[in-house]
Design an enzyme around this catalytic site. Structure first.
Site, PDB file in Angstrom:
ATOM      1  CG  HIS A 132      17.916 -13.475 -18.603  1.00 20.01           C
ATOM      2  ND1 HIS A 132      18.374 -12.824 -17.635  1.00 20.01           N
ATOM      3  CD2 HIS A 132      16.556 -13.572 -18.465  1.00 20.01           C
ATOM      4  CE1 HIS A 132      17.287 -12.217 -16.953  1.00 20.01           C
ATOM      5  NE2 HIS A 132      16.316 -12.930 -17.377  1.00 20.01           N
ATOM      6  CD  GLU A 133      14.194 -16.361 -20.387  1.00 16.74           C
ATOM      7  OE1 GLU A 133      13.880 -17.243 -19.327  1.00 16.74           O
ATOM      8  OE2 GLU A 133      14.135 -15.200 -20.480  1.00 16.74           O
ATOM      9  CG  HIS A 136      15.341 -17.169 -14.924  1.00 23.80           C
ATOM     10  ND1 HIS A 136      15.558 -16.667 -13.761  1.00 23.80           N
ATOM     11  CD2 HIS A 136      15.106 -16.236 -15.759  1.00 23.80           C
ATOM     12  CE1 HIS A 136      15.220 -14.976 -13.849  1.00 23.80           C
ATOM     13  NE2 HIS A 136      14.851 -14.910 -15.275  1.00 23.80           N
ATOM     14  CD  GLU A 191      13.628 -11.368 -14.558  1.00 27.79           C
ATOM     15  OE1 GLU A 191      14.863 -11.760 -15.063  1.00 27.79           O
ATOM     16  OE2 GLU A 191      12.675 -11.803 -14.593  1.00 27.79           O
TER      17      GLU A 191
END
Length: 284
Positions: A132-133, A136, A191
């Site tokens: 997920h990070e 970004h 997100e």
């Protein structure tokens, strides 16, 4: 066209300010800060990577970093070590020894995982959060967050030119930007896109995609009841984990991959391999 007009107006404002700055007497430091603020409007991926690298170096110096033989480092090597190049990014990673529950990735490819997160998630769940990070970064969210932090630092610098007390804060500007990295708050759309990246990351690499929903479920539970006291930035900057867990579950169901996730044991301790003792040979 609108962006060109905006930039033109900014340049005009800057020129007007430059001519009147002698009267206002802000000084060279403030003028330089405004120039920094101007540069932020054309902030590139390369700019973000360079500034991120410096800010993360500052963060590494102010946090307790797990050593190469620490159990947390050994586990992260085992779990994530093969992903040092992901989505065109060259990644480097470390563990911060803190009970805080968090992780972040920056535009230069730095990945930092907090030991508090590793204490509550198994290997697949941990990979889902890291994925997920990285999402970004891949989606340029980290670049935009760094741009915002840079602009904020420039404004602080301008104010600092008028006060010695505030000026001392600007000496630790990298520390401010580092804090902004950890405290970054992304939009609902950002997100959601990072969640999608995480799911695809797990699927592409043959991991259990159901760990994505499980990871969000853990964060959802931590945001409730007595455990909420132990929850720090992860939930506050990544809102609605329960809803996001349901979305991840829906993706797995649509792909025909859903099944209830069974977490595996977590081991953050350094283990040593015992060498079998040689059997004594009898003399003939």
């Amino acid at each position: 066209m609108r962006s060109k007009k905006t930039l033109t107006l900014i340049l005009i404002a800057f020129l007007i300010f430059s001519k009147t700055s002698a009267q206002i007497n802000l000084g060279e430091r403030a003028l330089g800060a405004l120039q920094n603020g101007m540069a932020a409007f054309t902030f590139s991926d390369e700019d973000a990577a360079k500034l991120s690298k410096e800010a993360v170096r500052k963060l590494d110096s102010t946090n307790v970093v797990a050593g190469p033989k620490d159990g947390y480092t050994l586990r992260l090597n085992r779990v994530f070590g093969k992903h040092i190049a992901e989505n065109g990014l060259k990644l480097n990673y470390k563990v911060y020894l803190t009970k805080d529950v968090n992780a972040f990735a920056t535009a230069d490819g730095s990945v930092r995982v907090f030991s508090g997160l590793m204490d509550i998630m198994d290997d697949n769940e941990l990979l889902a959060v890291i994925g997920h990070e990285i999402g970004h970064v891949a989606n340029h969210d980290s670049r935009d967050a760094m741009k915002a932090a840079y602009r904020k630092a420039a404004l602080i610098d301008a104010a600092a030119s008028q006060s010695d007390k505030i000026a001392k804060l600007t000496d630790g500007q990298l520390g401010q930007i580092g804090s902004a990295i950890i405290d970054s708050k992304f939009s609902r759309k950002q997100e959601s896109e990072a969640d999608t990246f995480s799911y695809e990351f797990m699927k592409r690499n043959g991991y259990n995609v159901n760990a994505v929903a499980s990871a969000f479920s853990i964060l959802a539970k931590m945001s409730e009841g007595t455990q909420s006291n132990f929850l720090t930035q992860m939930v506050s900057s990544h809102p609605e984990p329960k809803n996001r867990a349901e979305i991840a579950k829906g993706r797995a169901q649509a792909d025909g991959l859903y099944k209830p996730y069974v977490a595996k044991p977590i081991n953050n301790k350094a283990t040593t391999t015992k060498v079998p003792a040689k059997k004594a040979t009898k003399k003939k």
